[in-house]
Each structure stands twice: as structure tokens, then as C-alpha cells.
Design a protein around this motif. Structure first.
Motif, PDB file in Angstrom:
ATOM      1  N   LYS A 336       1.009  -1.249   0.064  1.00  0.00           N
ATOM      2  CA  LYS A 336       0.521  -0.199   0.018  1.00  0.00           C
ATOM      3  C   LYS A 336       0.542   1.688   0.292  1.00  0.00           C
ATOM      4  O   LYS A 336       0.300   1.657  -0.241  1.00  0.00           O
ATOM      5  CB  LYS A 336      -1.060   0.133   1.360  1.00  0.00           C
ATOM      6  N   THR A 337       2.017   0.815   0.002  1.00  0.00           N
ATOM      7  CA  THR A 337       3.013   2.293   0.350  1.00  0.00           C
ATOM      8  C   THR A 337       3.875   2.716  -1.149  1.00  0.00           C
ATOM      9  O   THR A 337       3.880   1.877  -2.342  1.00  0.00           O
ATOM     10  CB  THR A 337       4.421   1.897   1.041  1.00  0.00           C
ATOM     11  N   ARG A 338       4.387   3.798  -0.896  1.00  0.00           N
ATOM     12  CA  ARG A 338       5.082   4.016  -2.598  1.00  0.00           C
ATOM     13  C   ARG A 338       6.014   4.905  -2.203  1.00  0.00           C
ATOM     14  O   ARG A 338       6.120   6.113  -1.324  1.00  0.00           O
ATOM     15  CB  ARG A 338       4.144   5.886  -3.187  1.00  0.00           C
ATOM     16  N   TYR A 339       7.108   4.595  -2.843  1.00  0.00           N
ATOM     17  CA  TYR A 339       8.559   5.074  -2.167  1.00  0.00           C
ATOM     18  C   TYR A 339       9.067   5.752  -3.685  1.00  0.00           C
ATOM     19  O   TYR A 339       8.077   5.256  -4.841  1.00  0.00           O
ATOM     20  CB  TYR A 339       9.066   4.311  -1.853  1.00  0.00           C
ATOM     21  N   GLU A 340       9.486   7.012  -3.549  1.00  0.00           N
ATOM     22  CA  GLU A 340      10.173   7.516  -4.390  1.00  0.00           C
ATOM     23  C   GLU A 340      11.469   8.638  -4.513  1.00  0.00           C
ATOM     24  O   GLU A 340      11.896   8.633  -3.361  1.00  0.00           O
ATOM     25  CB  GLU A 340       9.540   9.485  -5.279  1.00  0.00           C
ATOM     26  N   LEU A 341      12.934   8.529  -5.901  1.00  0.00           N
ATOM     27  CA  LEU A 341      13.901   8.703  -5.140  1.00  0.00           C
ATOM     28  C   LEU A 341      13.883  10.480  -5.376  1.00  0.00           C
ATOM     29  O   LEU A 341      13.629  11.004  -6.280  1.00  0.00           O
ATOM     30  CB  LEU A 341      14.812   8.225  -6.727  1.00  0.00           C
ATOM     31  N   HIS A 342      14.159  10.649  -4.105  1.00  0.00           N
ATOM     32  CA  HIS A 342      14.137  12.695  -3.769  1.00  0.00           C
ATOM     33  C   HIS A 342      15.517  12.758  -3.283  1.00  0.00           C
ATOM     34  O   HIS A 342      16.358  11.616  -2.632  1.00  0.00           O
ATOM     35  CB  HIS A 342      13.317  12.324  -3.333  1.00  0.00           C
ATOM     36  N   ARG A 343      16.179  14.103  -3.455  1.00  0.00           N
ATOM     37  CA  ARG A 343      17.240  14.184  -2.827  1.00  0.00           C
ATOM     38  C   ARG A 343      16.558  14.911  -1.375  1.00  0.00           C
ATOM     39  O   ARG A 343      15.269  15.348  -0.585  1.00  0.00           O
ATOM     40  CB  ARG A 343      17.399  15.378  -3.882  1.00  0.00           C
ATOM     41  N   VAL A 344      17.604  13.986  -0.216  1.00  0.00           N
ATOM     42  CA  VAL A 344      17.664  15.078   0.967  1.00  0.00           C
ATOM     43  C   VAL A 344      18.452  15.415   1.905  1.00  0.00           C
ATOM     44  O   VAL A 344      19.580  15.429   1.518  1.00  0.00           O
ATOM     45  CB  VAL A 344      16.919  13.022   1.818  1.00  0.00           C
ATOM     46  N   TRP A 345      18.604  16.353   2.559  1.00  0.00           N
ATOM     47  CA  TRP A 345      19.424  16.727   3.526  1.00  0.00           C
ATOM     48  C   TRP A 345      19.659  15.575   4.344  1.00  0.00           C
ATOM     49  O   TRP A 345      18.944  14.634   5.071  1.00  0.00           O
ATOM     50  CB  TRP A 345      18.765  18.099   4.188  1.00  0.00           C
ATOM     51  N   GLU A 346      20.908  15.370   5.057  1.00  0.00           N
ATOM     52  CA  GLU A 346      21.423  13.684   6.336  1.00  0.00           C
ATOM     53  C   GLU A 346      22.009  14.302   6.732  1.00  0.00           C
ATOM     54  O   GLU A 346      23.114  15.263   6.662  1.00  0.00           O
ATOM     55  CB  GLU A 346      22.283  12.867   4.975  1.00  0.00           C
ATOM     56  N   VAL A 347      21.772  14.992   8.168  1.00  0.00           N
ATOM     57  CA  VAL A 347      21.794  15.054   9.356  1.00  0.00           C
ATOM     58  C   VAL A 347      21.943  13.820  10.628  1.00  0.00           C
ATOM     59  O   VAL A 347      21.414  13.445  10.510  1.00  0.00           O
ATOM     60  CB  VAL A 347      21.081  16.784  10.375  1.00  0.00           C
ATOM     61  N   VAL A 348      22.575  14.223  11.513  1.00  0.00           N
ATOM     62  CA  VAL A 348      22.885  12.736  12.164  1.00  0.00           C
ATOM     63  C   VAL A 348      23.671  13.994  13.869  1.00  0.00           C
ATOM     64  O   VAL A 348      24.351  14.677  13.832  1.00  0.00           O
ATOM     65  CB  VAL A 348      24.604  12.220  12.429  1.00  0.00           C
ATOM     66  N   GLY A 349      22.531  13.637  15.179  1.00  0.00           N
ATOM     67  CA  GLY A 349      22.699  14.229  16.206  1.00  0.00           C
ATOM     68  C   GLY A 349      23.153  12.614  16.832  1.00  0.00           C
ATOM     69  O   GLY A 349      22.815  11.609  16.587  1.00  0.00           O
ATOM     70  N   THR A 350      24.481  13.244  17.051  1.00  0.00           N
ATOM     71  CA  THR A 350      25.188  12.644  18.614  1.00  0.00           C
ATOM     72  C   THR A 350      25.287  13.396  19.947  1.00  0.00           C
ATOM     73  O   THR A 350      24.704  14.798  20.145  1.00  0.00           O
ATOM     74  CB  THR A 350      26.872  12.418  18.268  1.00  0.00           C
ATOM     75  N   LEU A 351      24.971  12.391  20.870  1.00  0.00           N
ATOM     76  CA  LEU A 351      24.363  12.921  22.122  1.00  0.00           C
ATOM     77  C   LEU A 351      25.432  13.576  22.698  1.00  0.00           C
ATOM     78  O   LEU A 351      26.688  13.192  22.645  1.00  0.00           O
ATOM     79  CB  LEU A 351      23.618  11.419  22.961  1.00  0.00           C
ATOM     80  N   LYS A 352      24.892  14.360  23.470  1.00  0.00           N
ATOM     81  CA  LYS A 352      26.568  15.852  23.475  1.00  0.00           C
ATOM     82  C   LYS A 352      26.644  14.874  25.143  1.00  0.00           C
ATOM     83  O   LYS A 352      26.046  14.399  25.926  1.00  0.00           O
ATOM     84  CB  LYS A 352      26.181  16.865  24.132  1.00  0.00           C
ATOM     85  N   ALA A 353      28.043  14.929  25.715  1.00  0.00           N
ATOM     86  CA  ALA A 353      28.572  14.699  26.697  1.00  0.00           C
ATOM     87  C   ALA A 353      27.981  15.570  28.340  1.00  0.00           C
ATOM     88  O   ALA A 353      27.690  16.609  27.780  1.00  0.00           O
ATOM     89  CB  ALA A 353      30.069  14.827  26.889  1.00  0.00           C
ATOM     90  N   GLY A 354      27.629  14.052  29.135  1.00  0.00           N
ATOM     91  CA  GLY A 354      26.888  14.640  30.113  1.00  0.00           C
ATOM     92  C   GLY A 354      25.332  14.571  30.046  1.00  0.00           C
ATOM     93  O   GLY A 354      24.857  15.277  31.172  1.00  0.00           O
ATOM     94  N   GLN A 355      24.890  14.755  28.929  1.00  0.00           N
ATOM     95  CA  GLN A 355      23.329  14.687  28.450  1.00  0.00           C
ATOM     96  C   GLN A 355      22.978  13.271  28.606  1.00  0.00           C
ATOM     97  O   GLN A 355      23.093  12.554  28.005  1.00  0.00           O
ATOM     98  CB  GLN A 355      23.032  15.388  27.296  1.00  0.00           C
TER      99      GLN A 355
END
Length: 452
Positions: A336-355
Motif C-alpha cells: 500500500k506504500t509508495r517510494y520515490e527517489l528524492h534528494r534529502v538532507w542528511e543530518v546526524v545528531g550525537t548525544l552531548k557529553a553529560g546529557q
């Protein structure tokens, strides 16, 4: 219609320049790219070299299809699948897949598929939203620490982003059709495909669109939100109220809950960060793929990628489909799904020390045309991929906004998942142009909202 956020003055010492200093807006010459090589929201106007991603030609027109009971006709209904990615052939397509998608193919080798259709860059925003986005490009900057915005008007803080935090703020501040009311259903599943569910009626009002808007009173409020349970019977009348602040370090999110059985209103400071959401299958800051304060992570902008992502998901929200036809063991029915090829921004979040947070890393993939997070991978404290989220968006072309047909978070360990925001069996699930007052979003109003 649009609001100028009060500039908060915070002084911060001994923090890294790239995070804590005020990020400068781009100059006028850079902003002029939004009428040239870039679209008005900062996406690349041209297609890709192979032609598999077309150029942006303004998105779908407002009259792209018929509308009945709030359901938009699928303008791409005649499209055929051009590629089906399976556990047998996924290695040939790794460059266009997320780690989470690969993990799902391996986790459910007998049933999980990714059907790929022709790409359509269908998203458009209203002209006045484009105009404000361009003015934000030369005016808006990050607050010290990155936990708020200076000289911002809604929508879209950074159409020409310079770092990962600005890209994330674009998701938070993207155009979503203005203030609205909706009725959607959330499903919490077992590995065998059995489920519990709750239907909720939500109201979201941007503060500048309130009938009694007061700039001084709402200077740090992005929006007001209520969610009342309307089914099943055991949950009817329970209400959540949120005042969504922009700088949540200076002024934490304000939330209250009303329990209809106890008839009591209580503060709900736990409705934030990694407190558990429905079925303990996602965190509270996972709703809408990411919401709330970004302060616990370092956000790195990796760049752009071309990925197969959920898009133009009219079929998934088809009113002819019953929920039982979609909710299946392990995952939703991928046919039931649909996927397409699109440009995306890639962002990585890394947990800060002490958080503290249950996710040590968050890997986000944000659509360039709508600024919506479409894929998100979440890693546990040991660095192992734990949960995979997919946002199946479709354009409400008459409103000129991208809306989720279903937002799914899969738990790779337990085999369970939660599906938010589904509306196949609801009539007129979304209503835009909500007229509301501040008094509608106060703790005192919760009892009236939650009357059984």
C-alpha cells in the motif's frame, strides 16, 4: 499572518563557536538564489543528471484532483512500480537506501518490500510563505546555543542552511498549512499483528494566528496544541495541552494533562525529550519524526543524498482501505506504500557529553522540497540501531502543504511498531484555518474539552 519572534538576549561563554555563537544570516546575493538555481524554499530547482529526479516546476496545482470528505484524489494513480527492492536485490541499491531500510529488509525477509514509483516533485507552498522564507534568509539567525531563533517570522527559518542545526530547525518551522484541527488514529501493535488503538482530535494553533494574538504574551511560543481522546470508550475525555516554546532551555515546554476519570488537571513536565510515547514504542520527541528542543545533541550536516523515501502516499490514505488491511505483523502492508527517489538532507545528531537520552544517535533524512523528515534511524546507548521511523507524506495540494498519511516507528528488537496519524476511516480528518483564542489553550479549558 506571520509573527516576528522577539530576539532573546543570552550571554554564553566558553562554548564552541560553531554551536553557541549567533549564526549569521546569508547576504542578499545568496538569498537571490531562491529565485534562480534554488526553489523558493531552498531546494535544488534542477533535476539530477540521470533524469530520475525531475526539475521542480512549482509542484502540484491547487486543483490537481477532486476532494471528497476530506480525501484528495490521487493525481498519480496510473503510475506503475518501476522497481521493487527486496532482501534479494537490496545490495544493488545500497547507495539509495538508509541503514534503517536495510535493517527492515533483513528483519522481515519474507514480507518487507520497497515499491519504487516514478518521482514527482509535487510539493508547493503558498506565495506569501515563499516571500517570508526569502526574508528570513537574510534576517534570521540562531540564538546562542542554537536553542532558538532571532528575528524569525513563520514559516521556514533557514531556506539556505549552513549547518545541521539549521536544517533541523527547518523541519520544526516548515509550512504545515497553518493552524488546523484533525482527527487521526494511532495503532500500537504486537509482533503477531494484534493491536490496540486510540483516536484523538487535535487542535494546533500558531500563536500569531490566534484571534487575540498578543506579541508580548506569546514572544516565545511557537504554537499551542491540544489532543483529546475520542475513542475507545475507556480513554474518552483524556486531554493533553501543550504550549510549545521555542527556547526550551530558557523556558521549558509547558504541558498539562486532564484525566477524565479523576477529573483532575495536572502539570505534565514529562511530555518532552525521551519520556515514552504510545506503547513505549517511541519517545515523546519522536512525534512528527522530531519535535521539541534540539539542545541535547550535536547536529552534524553530512550533506545531501538521493534516497528512496516515502512520498505522494495517496494510496496509503485511501478511504477504501480499512485499517485492518494496512496494519500487519511486523510492519504495515508495504504493497500500500509508495517510494520515490528524492534528494534529502542528511543530518546526524550525537548525544552531548553529560546529557541523557535513550538514543545515543539520531540519523535524519529531510526532504529538500517540504523540509519534512522522511526517514529517521535511532541508536541505543551501545550504538546499535534500535528503532526505524518512516513518514509517508502526501501533498494536500488544495492547502499547499505536505501532510503525513502515516508515521511509523518500528522497534527492531521487539518486532512491535506504532503507527501515528492515520485517517483512512475518518471523514474530513483535517480542517485548516482554525479560529481559536488563547483561552482555548489554558489549563482551565481542559475540563470543558474533556467532558465525556
Amino acid at each position: 499572518m506571520y509573527k516576528k519572534i522577539k530576539a532573546f538576549l543570552l550571554v554564553s561563554f566558553c562554548l564552541p563557536f560553531t554551536v553557541s555563537s549567533l549564526q549569521a544570516a546569508v547576504d542578499a546575493r545568496q538569498a537571490d538564489r531562491l529565485a534562480g538555481e534554488l526553489t523558493p524554499v531552498g531546494a535544488e530547482r534542477a533535476g539530477n543528471a540521470s533524469g530520475s529526479i525531475p526539475s521542480w516546476e512549482g509542484g502540484l496545482p491547487k486543483d490537481a484532483g477532486k476532494i471528497s470528505n476530506g480525501f484528495r484524489e490521487d493525481p498519480f494513480a496510473k503510475d506503475q512500480v518501476v522497481l521493487t527492492i527486496t532482501p534479494e536485490n537490496f545490495e544493488q541499491h545500497l547507495a539509495h537506501l538508509t541503514p534503517g531500510q536495510v535493517a527492515m529488509l533483513k528483519r522481515y525477509p519474507e514480507t518487507y518490500r520497497i515499491p519504487v514509483y516514478p518521482t514527482h516533485r509535487s510539493v508547493s507552498w503558498p506565495a506569501d510563505a515563499y516571500a517570508v522564507a526569502k526574508s528570513n534568509a537574510v534576517r534570521t539567525s540562531l540564538l546562542a546555543g542554537g536553542n532558538g531563533l532571532v528575528n524569525y517570522r513563520s514559516p521556514l527559518a533557514f531556506p539556505i542552511p549552513q549547518n545541521g542545526l539549521e536544517v533541523l530547525w527547518n523541519h520544526i518551522t516548515r509550512y504545515r498549512g497553518g493552524s488546523f484541527e484533525r482527527e487521526t488514529t494511532t495503532f500500537m501493535t504486537t509482533p503477531g499483528g494484534e493491536y490496540s488503538w486510540v483516536t484523538e482530535r487535535d487542535r494546533l494553533a500558531y500563536s500569531e494566528q490566534l484571534l487575540d494574538y498578543n506579541a508580548e504574551r506569546s514572544n516565545n511560543i511557537l504554537y499551542y496544541f491540544t489532543s483529546v481522546s475520542v475513542a475507545p470508550a475507556r480513554d474518552v475525555g483524556n486531554v493533553l495541552l501543550v504550549h510549545e516554546t521555542m527556547d526550551q532551555v530558557e523556558e521549558p515546554r509547558m504541558a498539562w494533562q486532564y484525566n477524565s476519570g479523576q477529573r483532575r488537571v495536572r502539570r505534565a513536565p514529562q511530555v518532552a525529550y525521551d519520556s515514552p510515547g504510545p506503547g513505549n514504542l517511541r519517545t515523546n520527541d519522536q512525534l512528527d519524526m522530531f519535535n521539541g528542543s534540539p539542545d541535547r545533541y550535536e547536529w552534524k550536516l553530512v550533506g545531501k543524498k538521493e534516497l528512496y523515501v516515502p512520498y505522494n502516499s495517496f494510496r496509503l490514505s485511501d478511504p477504501k482501505l480499512k485499517y485492518d488491511e494496512i496494519i500487519k505483523p511486523g510492519h504495515i502492508d508495504q504493497d500500500k506504500t509508495r517510494y520515490e527517489l528524492h534528494r534529502v538532507w542528511e543530518v546526524v545528531g550525537t548525544l552531548k557529553a553529560g546529557q541523557r537520552h535513550v538514543y545515543s544517535k539520531r540519523h535524519l533524512f529531510i526532504d529538500e522540497d517540504s523540509w519534512t523528515i522522511l526517514e529517521a534511524d535511532h541508536y541505543d546507548s551501545r550504538g546499535n540501531l534500535w528503532r526505524v521511523s518512516e513518514n509517508h507524506i502526501q501533498p494536500f495540494y488544495d492547502v499547499q502543504a505536505a501532510v503525513s498519511a502515516a508515521e511509523i516507528t518500528y522497534d527492531l528488537n521487539s518486532g512491535r511498531y506504532v503507527a501515528n496519524g492515520m485517517f483512512n476511516e475518518a471523514k474530513n480528518a483535517y480542517s485548516f484555518g482554525l479560529k481559536a483564542k488563547t483561552a482555548d489553550f489554558t489549563p482551565a479549558a481542559l475540563r470543558n474539552i474533556g467532558i465525556r
